[in-house]
Design a protein around this motif. Sequence first.
Motif, short mmCIF file in Angstrom:
data_model
loop_
_atom_site.label_atom_id
_atom_site.label_comp_id
_atom_site.label_asym_id
_atom_site.label_seq_id
_atom_site.Cartn_x
_atom_site.Cartn_y
_atom_site.Cartn_z
N GLU A 33 0.84 -1.21 0.00
CA GLU A 33 0.00 0.00 0.00
C GLU A 33 0.87 1.25 0.00
O GLU A 33 0.61 2.21 -0.71
N SER A 66 -6.85 7.82 -1.44
CA SER A 66 -6.15 8.43 -0.28
C SER A 66 -4.98 9.27 -0.74
O SER A 66 -4.79 10.40 -0.29
N LYS A 80 0.98 4.06 -2.95
CA LYS A 80 0.75 5.49 -2.62
C LYS A 80 1.92 6.34 -3.16
O LYS A 80 1.72 7.39 -3.77
N ARG A 106 -16.31 8.74 -0.13
CA ARG A 106 -15.50 9.93 0.21
C ARG A 106 -16.30 11.22 0.02
O ARG A 106 -16.16 12.17 0.78
N GLU A 151 -9.03 2.38 -2.74
CA GLU A 151 -8.90 3.08 -1.43
C GLU A 151 -7.55 3.79 -1.34
O GLU A 151 -7.49 4.98 -1.02
N VAL A 152 -6.49 3.09 -1.69
CA VAL A 152 -5.14 3.66 -1.57
C VAL A 152 -4.94 4.79 -2.57
O VAL A 152 -4.40 5.85 -2.25
N ALA A 189 -10.41 -3.37 -4.68
CA ALA A 189 -11.04 -2.43 -3.73
C ALA A 189 -9.98 -1.70 -2.91
O ALA A 189 -10.07 -0.49 -2.68
N LYS A 190 -8.94 -2.39 -2.54
CA LYS A 190 -7.85 -1.79 -1.76
C LYS A 190 -7.07 -0.82 -2.63
O LYS A 190 -6.66 0.26 -2.21
N GLU A 238 -16.00 3.70 -3.91
CA GLU A 238 -15.02 4.38 -3.03
C GLU A 238 -15.19 5.89 -3.12
O GLU A 238 -15.16 6.61 -2.12
#
Length: 187
Positions: free
Chosen positions: A97, A142, A101, A182, A138-139, A134-135, A178
Motif C-alpha cells: 500500500e 487516499s 501510494k 468519500r 482506497e489507496v 477495492a484496496k 469508493e
Amino acid sequence: MRKHQYGRFMIELAKGDISNLRVDAIVNAANTQLVLGSGVAGAIRRNGGPKIQIECNELAPINTGEAVVTSGGKLMAKYVIHAVGPIYHQYTPHKAEELLKDAVLNSLNFIRLKKLNTIALPAISAGVYGFPAAKCAEVMFSAVFDYIEKYSDTSSNRLVKIIFCLYDQTMYNIFDEEFEIRIEKEL
Ligand code: APR
C-alpha cells in the motif's frame, strides 16, 4: 461519469482506454525496466508509437514506487508518466500500500513540475501485478486526497482535473463506490 470538485481540483471517473484520452498527461502502469508490456503499457505502446519506448530506454531502470516522464509520442496526451506500482505478492500488504501510494504521489508531482491541467491515472498494480481492486481504489483515492490537501492553498488558482480511467465496468464500479463514500464523508 461521477465527478466532484475540491477547491481548485476536480476529481473525475472515466471508463475506457486511457491511451485514447485527450489530457495533458496519462499515467502508465509501468515496470521497473520501463518495458512497455501488456495492459495499460501495451495500449500506450500500440497507440503511442516507438518514440515512448526509446525514451523509456534512456530512463530505465527505476524503483517500485517511482515515476518518470516521457513525451506522449503519437498519443493525444502530451506526456506519459511511467509509475511503477508494487507486484502485490512480493510485499506485505502494508508495504504494498505504501509503494502504491508513492507511485501515485510521484505521478501527481508532475502536475507542478510540468504545470499540468489534466492528468489521468489507471488502476495501478490492479492488473498483472495483482493488487486487490477495492484496496487499490482506497489507496489511490487516499493518495489523491493527500495531494489535494497539501497543494490546495498554494498561490496558484489553476483548476486541475485528476481523472481515474478504469478499463472495465467492474473496476469502474469499485472506484465509483469508493468515490461515493468519500464524497459523502465530506458533505
Ligand atoms: N486503459 C486503462 N486501463 C487499462 C488499460 C487501458 N488501455 N489496459 C488495462 N487496464 C487496466 C487493467 O484492467 C487493470 O485494472 O489497468 C489496470 C492495471 O493493469 P496493468 O496494465 O496490468 O498494470 P499493473 O497491474 O500495474 O501491471 C504492470 O503489467 O502490462 C504489464 O508492462 C506492464 O509489467 C507491467 C505490468
